[in-house]
Design an enzyme around this catalytic site. Structure first.
Site, PDB file in Angstrom:
ATOM      1  N   LYS A 199       0.856  -1.180   0.000  1.00 20.61           N
ATOM      2  CA  LYS A 199       0.000   0.000   0.000  1.00 20.61           C
ATOM      3  C   LYS A 199       0.897   1.237   0.000  1.00 20.61           C
ATOM      4  O   LYS A 199       1.735   1.404   0.890  1.00 20.61           O
ATOM      5  CB  LYS A 199      -0.905  -0.004   1.236  1.00 20.61           C
ATOM      6  N   LYS A 252      -2.157  -1.588  -3.869  1.00 18.79           N
ATOM      7  CA  LYS A 252      -3.024  -0.414  -3.791  1.00 18.79           C
ATOM      8  C   LYS A 252      -2.200   0.861  -3.871  1.00 18.79           C
ATOM      9  O   LYS A 252      -1.209   0.955  -3.165  1.00 18.79           O
ATOM     10  CB  LYS A 252      -3.787  -0.471  -2.465  1.00 18.79           C
TER      11      LYS A 252
END
Ligand code: PBG
Length: 326
Positions: A199, A252
């Site tokens: 992330k 992400k």
């Protein structure tokens, strides 16, 4: 007559000639089962507030969330990812692991009315802390190991209230292991973990922070989320999360990180999720509202590219729009 190699023997356009051929040989197609739809839940009754930076997405109270679940199931969307916006925030994010917290109440209501809905919960503290950071802050720094205890408590509380899957999004070191242990010790050995493994500290989360009211009140998230210049580091994060017990690993955002989705797919034999984040959604909506692009076509192209890159599931605010096209 001499047969020449290459042109004109090979004509790449032959299989593009008509829709029948194109459809038959298309390598990547989207299915409704590919999507997970995020929902933002607030306290109260009868609330359905559009998020101004995310047209078509709403903050909803539990009663409206139930209506939404009904609609999602009828569209063929069977899995959702829940984000809670509590009424009160404090320094340690107590609302995240409160038996009467917003997510806990929503879980009980959804699982009661729609047991077949696959409910995933985002496990993080940023929506619940007054400072908006994803963990315990001391000396203006997010403390890793003190945060683990709270994340584990939050994850257990979600599982106890009916969550089908836990998705930690905080990026603390060791949190998958901490969550796996507490779940196993409490009889939730079969509750899977979808880890936000790679992330990145991304400006594409801008609209989400309005939706979840979770913007950090000082500084940024760069001491825990990843630097977007790095990809080997992302693979190390993913390898560690797998070792710690993650069942699904996530990259992400998605669009600017398609290379990592592919590297993850090629390097590990494990399901890969990609989060098509708020900014990626809002950019398309905004350009489409201005008539600059055909929003529906761009949506399908983008979602297909994420799947082609190697994603097995896509978390996306487009889930409903795409299901209608499919
Ligand atoms: C919570 C969290 C964020 C997103 C998902 N979980 C925001 C953040 O890290 O600041 C972003 C999702 C999106 O932009 O759609 N930590």
């Amino acid at each position: 007559m001499q047969i020449q190699p290459g042109f004109p023997v090979t004509r790449m356009r032959r299989l593009r000639k008509n829709a029948g051929l194109r459809n038959m040989f298309r390598e990547t197609s989207l299915a409704k089962e590919d999507f997970i739809y995020p929902l933002f839940i607030v306290e109260g009754n009868g609330i359905k507030r559009e998020i101004s930076s995310m047209p078509g997405q709403f903050q909803m109270s539990v009663d409206n969330i139930l209506r939404e679940c009904d609609e999602l199931l009828s569209l063929g969307i069977g899995s959702i990812l829940l984000f809670g916006i509590p009424e009160m925030k404090d320094a340690v994010g107590s609302g995240a692991y409160d038996e009467n917290g917003i997510i806990q109440k929503a879980l009980r209501a959804i699982k009661n009315d729609f047991p077949e809905m696959m409910v995933i919960t985002d496990v993080c503290l940023c929506e619940y802390t007054s400072h908006g950071h994803c963990g315990v802050v001391e000396n203006e720094y997010v403390q890793n190991d003190k945060t683990l205890e709270l994340l584990a408590k939050e994850a257990l509380s979600h599982a106890q209230n009916g969550a089908d899957m836990i998705a930690p999004s905080d990026m603390m070191d060791g949190r998958v292991k901490a969550i796996r242990q507490i779940l196993d010790l409490n009889g939730f050995g079969e509750t899977p973990i979808m880890a936000y493994s790679a992330k990145f500290a991304s400006a594409f989360y801008g609209p989400f922070r309005e939706a979840a009211e979770s913007a950090p009140q000082f500084g940024d998230r760069k001491s825990y989320q990843m630097d977007y210049g790095n990809s080997d580091e992302a693979l190390r994060e993913i390898a560690l999360d797998i070792q710690e017990g993650a069942d699904i690993v996530m990259v992400k955002p998605a669009l600017s990180y398609l290379d990592l989705i592919r590297r993850t797919k090629d390097n590990f034999n494990i399901p890969v999720a990609a989060y098509n984040v708020s900014g990626e959604y809002s950019m398309i909506k905004a350009a489409s509202e201005r008539g600059w692009i055909d929003g529906e076509k761009v949506m399908m192209e983008v979602l297909t590219s994420i799947k082609r890159a190697g994603a097995d599931v896509i978390i996306t605010y487009f889930a409903k729009d795409a299901a209608k096209v499919i």
